[in-house]
Write a protein that holds these residues in place. Structure first.
Motif, PDB file in Angstrom:
ATOM      1  N   LEU A 289       0.815  -1.214   0.000  1.00 57.42           N
ATOM      2  CA  LEU A 289       0.000   0.000   0.000  1.00 57.42           C
ATOM      3  C   LEU A 289       0.850   1.265   0.000  1.00 57.42           C
ATOM      4  O   LEU A 289       0.334   2.359  -0.173  1.00 57.42           O
ATOM      5  N   GLY A 290       2.140   1.105   0.209  1.00 57.74           N
ATOM      6  CA  GLY A 290       3.016   2.268   0.233  1.00 57.74           C
ATOM      7  C   GLY A 290       3.534   2.623  -1.144  1.00 57.74           C
ATOM      8  O   GLY A 290       3.101   2.085  -2.164  1.00 57.74           O
ATOM      9  N   LYS A 291       4.459   3.551  -1.179  1.00 59.57           N
ATOM     10  CA  LYS A 291       5.091   3.965  -2.428  1.00 59.57           C
ATOM     11  C   LYS A 291       6.489   3.367  -2.495  1.00 59.57           C
ATOM     12  O   LYS A 291       7.114   3.108  -1.468  1.00 59.57           O
ATOM     13  N   PRO A 292       7.000   3.134  -3.728  1.00 61.56           N
ATOM     14  CA  PRO A 292       6.368   3.425  -5.013  1.00 61.56           C
ATOM     15  C   PRO A 292       5.253   2.440  -5.358  1.00 61.56           C
ATOM     16  O   PRO A 292       5.255   1.301  -4.900  1.00 61.56           O
ATOM     17  N   ALA A 293       4.328   2.902  -6.160  1.00 61.48           N
ATOM     18  CA  ALA A 293       3.200   2.079  -6.561  1.00 61.48           C
ATOM     19  C   ALA A 293       3.691   0.874  -7.359  1.00 61.48           C
ATOM     20  O   ALA A 293       4.666   0.958  -8.104  1.00 61.48           O
ATOM     21  N   GLY A 294       3.004  -0.241  -7.194  1.00 60.06           N
ATOM     22  CA  GLY A 294       3.357  -1.447  -7.930  1.00 60.06           C
ATOM     23  C   GLY A 294       4.203  -2.427  -7.154  1.00 60.06           C
ATOM     24  O   GLY A 294       4.344  -3.589  -7.554  1.00 60.06           O
ATOM     25  N   ASP A 295       4.797  -1.989  -6.055  1.00 59.23           N
ATOM     26  CA  ASP A 295       5.577  -2.906  -5.226  1.00 59.23           C
ATOM     27  C   ASP A 295       4.652  -3.941  -4.591  1.00 59.23           C
ATOM     28  O   ASP A 295       3.466  -3.695  -4.363  1.00 59.23           O
ATOM     29  N   ARG A 296       5.221  -5.110  -4.292  1.00 63.96           N
ATOM     30  CA  ARG A 296       4.476  -6.162  -3.619  1.00 63.96           C
ATOM     31  C   ARG A 296       5.244  -6.619  -2.384  1.00 63.96           C
ATOM     32  O   ARG A 296       6.439  -6.312  -2.228  1.00 63.96           O
ATOM     33  N   LEU A 297       4.553  -7.341  -1.514  1.00 61.53           N
ATOM     34  CA  LEU A 297       5.146  -7.861  -0.290  1.00 61.53           C
ATOM     35  C   LEU A 297       5.068  -9.378  -0.302  1.00 61.53           C
ATOM     36  O   LEU A 297       4.027  -9.956  -0.606  1.00 61.53           O
ATOM     37  N   ILE A 298       6.173 -10.023   0.042  1.00 59.93           N
ATOM     38  CA  ILE A 298       6.245 -11.478   0.094  1.00 59.93           C
ATOM     39  C   ILE A 298       6.793 -11.883   1.450  1.00 59.93           C
ATOM     40  O   ILE A 298       7.677 -11.220   2.001  1.00 59.93           O
ATOM     41  N   GLU A 299       6.266 -12.968   2.020  1.00 59.46           N
ATOM     42  CA  GLU A 299       6.738 -13.441   3.314  1.00 59.46           C
ATOM     43  C   GLU A 299       6.961 -14.948   3.272  1.00 59.46           C
ATOM     44  O   GLU A 299       6.612 -15.620   2.292  1.00 59.46           O
ATOM     45  N   ARG A 300       7.527 -15.467   4.351  1.00 62.25           N
ATOM     46  CA  ARG A 300       7.858 -16.891   4.387  1.00 62.25           C
ATOM     47  C   ARG A 300       6.634 -17.778   4.196  1.00 62.25           C
ATOM     48  O   ARG A 300       6.713 -18.840   3.591  1.00 62.25           O
ATOM     49  N   GLY A 301       5.499 -17.341   4.706  1.00 63.32           N
ATOM     50  CA  GLY A 301       4.284 -18.121   4.533  1.00 63.32           C
ATOM     51  C   GLY A 301       3.919 -18.304   3.071  1.00 63.32           C
ATOM     52  O   GLY A 301       3.379 -19.347   2.680  1.00 63.32           O
ATOM     53  N   ASP A 302       4.213 -17.306   2.248  1.00 65.34           N
ATOM     54  CA  ASP A 302       3.957 -17.416   0.809  1.00 65.34           C
ATOM     55  C   ASP A 302       4.826 -18.509   0.193  1.00 65.34           C
ATOM     56  O   ASP A 302       4.379 -19.255  -0.687  1.00 65.34           O
ATOM     57  N   LEU A 303       6.064 -18.609   0.655  1.00 64.46           N
ATOM     58  CA  LEU A 303       6.956 -19.652   0.152  1.00 64.46           C
ATOM     59  C   LEU A 303       6.449 -21.032   0.555  1.00 64.46           C
ATOM     60  O   LEU A 303       6.493 -21.975  -0.242  1.00 64.46           O
ATOM     61  N   ALA A 304       5.961 -21.155   1.783  1.00 63.61           N
ATOM     62  CA  ALA A 304       5.455 -22.444   2.253  1.00 63.61           C
ATOM     63  C   ALA A 304       4.241 -22.878   1.438  1.00 63.61           C
ATOM     64  O   ALA A 304       4.108 -24.057   1.073  1.00 63.61           O
ATOM     65  N   ARG A 305       3.357 -21.941   1.138  1.00 62.90           N
ATOM     66  CA  ARG A 305       2.177 -22.281   0.341  1.00 62.90           C
ATOM     67  C   ARG A 305       2.572 -22.687  -1.074  1.00 62.90           C
ATOM     68  O   ARG A 305       2.013 -23.638  -1.641  1.00 62.90           O
ATOM     69  N   LEU A 306       3.540 -21.988  -1.649  1.00 63.82           N
ATOM     70  CA  LEU A 306       3.995 -22.333  -2.994  1.00 63.82           C
ATOM     71  C   LEU A 306       4.701 -23.688  -2.985  1.00 63.82           C
ATOM     72  O   LEU A 306       4.561 -24.472  -3.929  1.00 63.82           O
ATOM     73  N   ARG A 307       5.446 -23.980  -1.930  1.00 63.57           N
ATOM     74  CA  ARG A 307       6.102 -25.284  -1.785  1.00 63.57           C
ATOM     75  C   ARG A 307       5.072 -26.403  -1.785  1.00 63.57           C
ATOM     76  O   ARG A 307       5.247 -27.432  -2.451  1.00 63.57           O
ATOM     77  N   ASP A 308       3.991 -26.217  -1.047  1.00 61.26           N
ATOM     78  CA  ASP A 308       2.968 -27.256  -0.965  1.00 61.26           C
ATOM     79  C   ASP A 308       2.285 -27.472  -2.309  1.00 61.26           C
ATOM     80  O   ASP A 308       1.876 -28.595  -2.632  1.00 61.26           O
ATOM     81  N   LEU A 309       2.158 -26.408  -3.094  1.00 53.19           N
ATOM     82  CA  LEU A 309       1.554 -26.530  -4.419  1.00 53.19           C
ATOM     83  C   LEU A 309       2.509 -27.170  -5.420  1.00 53.19           C
ATOM     84  O   LEU A 309       2.076 -27.868  -6.341  1.00 53.19           O
ATOM     85  N   ALA A 310       3.800 -26.946  -5.239  1.00 56.96           N
ATOM     86  CA  ALA A 310       4.795 -27.402  -6.213  1.00 56.96           C
ATOM     87  C   ALA A 310       4.905 -28.915  -6.265  1.00 56.96           C
ATOM     88  O   ALA A 310       4.972 -29.510  -7.348  1.00 56.96           O
ATOM     89  N   GLY A 311       4.932 -29.551  -5.104  1.00 57.07           N
ATOM     90  CA  GLY A 311       5.113 -30.993  -5.081  1.00 57.07           C
ATOM     91  C   GLY A 311       6.396 -31.387  -5.791  1.00 57.07           C
ATOM     92  O   GLY A 311       7.454 -30.788  -5.587  1.00 57.07           O
ATOM     93  N   ASP A 312       6.301 -32.389  -6.675  1.00 61.05           N
ATOM     94  CA  ASP A 312       7.463 -32.870  -7.426  1.00 61.05           C
ATOM     95  C   ASP A 312       7.540 -32.281  -8.830  1.00 61.05           C
ATOM     96  O   ASP A 312       8.438 -32.641  -9.598  1.00 61.05           O
ATOM     97  N   ASP A 313       6.607 -31.407  -9.166  1.00 63.49           N
ATOM     98  CA  ASP A 313       6.541 -30.872 -10.522  1.00 63.49           C
ATOM     99  C   ASP A 313       7.751 -29.982 -10.815  1.00 63.49           C
ATOM    100  O   ASP A 313       8.020 -29.039 -10.061  1.00 63.49           O
ATOM    101  N   PRO A 314       8.501 -30.244 -11.889  1.00 63.53           N
ATOM    102  CA  PRO A 314       9.696 -29.439 -12.193  1.00 63.53           C
ATOM    103  C   PRO A 314       9.392 -27.953 -12.354  1.00 63.53           C
ATOM    104  O   PRO A 314      10.157 -27.103 -11.880  1.00 63.53           O
ATOM    105  N   ASP A 315       8.287 -27.626 -13.019  1.00 63.33           N
ATOM    106  CA  ASP A 315       7.934 -26.215 -13.174  1.00 63.33           C
ATOM    107  C   ASP A 315       7.552 -25.600 -11.832  1.00 63.33           C
ATOM    108  O   ASP A 315       7.859 -24.431 -11.558  1.00 63.33           O
ATOM    109  N   GLY A 316       6.894 -26.388 -10.987  1.00 60.77           N
ATOM    110  CA  GLY A 316       6.544 -25.899  -9.662  1.00 60.77           C
ATOM    111  C   GLY A 316       7.772 -25.635  -8.813  1.00 60.77           C
ATOM    112  O   GLY A 316       7.835 -24.637  -8.082  1.00 60.77           O
ATOM    113  N   LEU A 317       8.766 -26.516  -8.917  1.00 66.05           N
ATOM    114  CA  LEU A 317      10.008 -26.310  -8.172  1.00 66.05           C
ATOM    115  C   LEU A 317      10.755 -25.092  -8.702  1.00 66.05           C
ATOM    116  O   LEU A 317      11.334 -24.323  -7.928  1.00 66.05           O
ATOM    117  N   ARG A 318      10.731 -24.910 -10.016  1.00 69.96           N
ATOM    118  CA  ARG A 318      11.362 -23.714 -10.587  1.00 69.96           C
ATOM    119  C   ARG A 318      10.682 -22.458 -10.067  1.00 69.96           C
ATOM    120  O   ARG A 318      11.342 -21.478  -9.697  1.00 69.96           O
TER     121      ARG A 318
END
Length: 222
Positions: free
Chosen positions: A46-75
């Motif tokens: 919500l801050g400036k500059p506009a367009g920035d995003r925020l990522i946290e460790r929980g986002d990585l954990a969720r992406l890990r669970d979705l990735a499984g063994d899929d090569p594209d998911g791991l990438r």
């Protein structure tokens, strides 16, 4: 240990904050590899500059669970780890990530090191991780991101330069503790020591790792 205990008490109410990143900086480096969609991870800042995003460790954990063994998911998970680890302060992150994505060893390295980490072979994972543009500070972030073992296990932790400065400032030497200058052994010795300290201090190992990262060697601050 007494100095570390004082730091734990002094920072006990603190927690790791989300990391800000700029999708526009990363997009040109990722688009040609079909990975630009990873930049939708997290939430809009919500801050400036506009367009920035925020990522946290929980986002990585969720992406890990979705990735499984899929090569594209791991990438995709690897790219997210590089984004999270770089934020807006490491201007070389996008370039180094592009170098890794261009390395033909990438699928094999991600697959084999993930398997080693999940099998508890952190030394083996350290030995096997060889990719263009990615050194210890970032591939140990990958180890931490893919380690989904039970909390009772000695799960992988990040060992980057900031953590190292704090360890050294506290008088702890990885090569002396390990009895060797062999880096895979030094890394596993660090992980084991952190789990022991965290248990004795009543905190989680990943929080203790964050504290050392946050201090960046300034261990006299409370």
């Amino acid at each position: 240990m007494e100095q570390l205990q004082r730091l734990v008490v002094g920072y006990g109410e603190c927690a790791q904050k989300p990391v800000r990143f700029r999708p526009g900086t990363w997009h040109p480096r990722l688009a040609s590899h079909g990975a630009a969609h990873v930049l939708d991870i997290g939430v809009e800042s919500l801050g400036k500059p506009a367009g920035d995003r925020l990522i946290e460790r929980g986002d990585l954990a969720r992406l890990r669970d979705l990735a499984g063994d899929d090569p594209d998911g791991l990438r995709d998970l690897f790219v997210a780890v590089m984004v999270w680890g770089s934020g807006t302060t490491n201007g070389r992150g996008p370039r180094y990530t592009e170098a890794a994505l261009s390395d033909p060893r990438l699928p094999r390295v991600l697959r084999t090191t993930r398997h080693a980490v999940r099998s508890g072979d952190l030394s083996g994972a350290y030995r096997q991780f060889v990719l263009s543009g990615v050194g210890r500070s970032f591939f140990t972030k990958w180890f931490a991101a893919v380690d989904d073992r039970e909390a009772a296990c000695e799960r992988a932790l990040i060992l980057d330069d900031r953590v190292f400065r704090s360890l050294n400032a506290l008088g702890w030497s990885s090569w002396k503790a390990a009895g060797t200058r062999h880096w895979p052994t030094r890394y596993t010795t660090y992980v084991s020591a952190m789990h022991v300290w965290a248990s004795e201090l009543g905190v989680t190992p990943d929080w203790l790792e964050w504290l050392l990262f946050h201090l960046n060697g300034h261990v006299d601050e409370t």
